[in-house]
Design an enzyme around this catalytic site. Structure first.
Site, PDB file in Angstrom:
ATOM      1  N   TYR A  33       7.153  -1.662   0.509  1.00 48.46           N
ATOM      2  CA  TYR A  33       5.596  -1.608   0.332  1.00 48.46           C
ATOM      3  C   TYR A  33       4.617  -2.969   0.768  1.00 48.46           C
ATOM      4  CZ  TYR A  33       6.936  -5.899  -1.904  1.00 48.46           C
ATOM      5  OH  TYR A  33       7.427  -7.945  -1.823  1.00 48.46           O
ATOM      6  N   CYS A  34       3.507  -2.417   0.793  1.00 50.04           N
ATOM      7  CA  CYS A  34       2.628  -3.453   0.967  1.00 50.04           C
ATOM      8  C   CYS A  34       1.493  -4.044   0.061  1.00 50.04           C
ATOM      9  CB  CYS A  34       1.690  -2.984   2.120  1.00 50.04           C
ATOM     10  SG  CYS A  34       1.073  -1.308   1.997  1.00 50.04           S
ATOM     11  N   ALA A  35       0.096  -4.286   0.671  1.00 53.31           N
ATOM     12  CA  ALA A  35      -0.305  -4.506  -0.752  1.00 53.31           C
ATOM     13  C   ALA A  35      -1.337  -3.339  -1.434  1.00 53.31           C
ATOM     14  CB  ALA A  35      -1.637  -5.488   0.528  1.00 53.31           C
TER      15      ALA A  35
END
Length: 119
Positions: A77-79
């Site tokens: 995941y990231c932002a």
């Protein structure tokens, strides 16, 4: 079908939690350290910035982290989900067989996942 960057469909948070608890998956935050410090990290995640993923997650690299050598499902995941989609594609190209894109940290939190301060 697959996302714009080949990251695939998003994995539900409850499925991610179950996989982590059973030891079947590793949760990887691919955001930069400054983002992690500012907003925290998903509980149970390791931070491997996208800029270092090739070195830290490639099983043929001498700097590969043990979590990437164990044959676990890798959930990224990231932002927002864009970088994690690219990371998922990169991990598959490195030979990781089971890779899932969670999306963004907000997806984790909205799905009931805990966000903790960066270590």
């Amino acid at each position: 079908m697959f996302g714009l960057f080949g990251g695939g469909p998003k994995m539900p948070v409850n499925d991610v939690k179950t996989a982590i608890e059973s030891g079947a998956a590793v949760l990887v935050d691919v955001r930069d350290p400054s983002e992690v410090r500012a907003s925290g990290v998903a509980e149970g995640a390791i931070n491997v910035p996208l800029t270092t993923l090739q070195m830290k997650a490639n099983p043929s690299s001498p700097e590969c982290l043990p979590a990437f050598k164990e044959g676990k499902t890798v959930v990224v995941y990231c932002a927002s989900g864009a970088r994690s989609a690219g990371a998922a594609q990169m991990l598959r190209q490195m030979g990781h067989q089971s890779v899932e894109n969670l999306g963004g940290l907000r997806d984790w939190a909205m799905g009931g996942g805990a966000v903790v301060p960066a270590a």
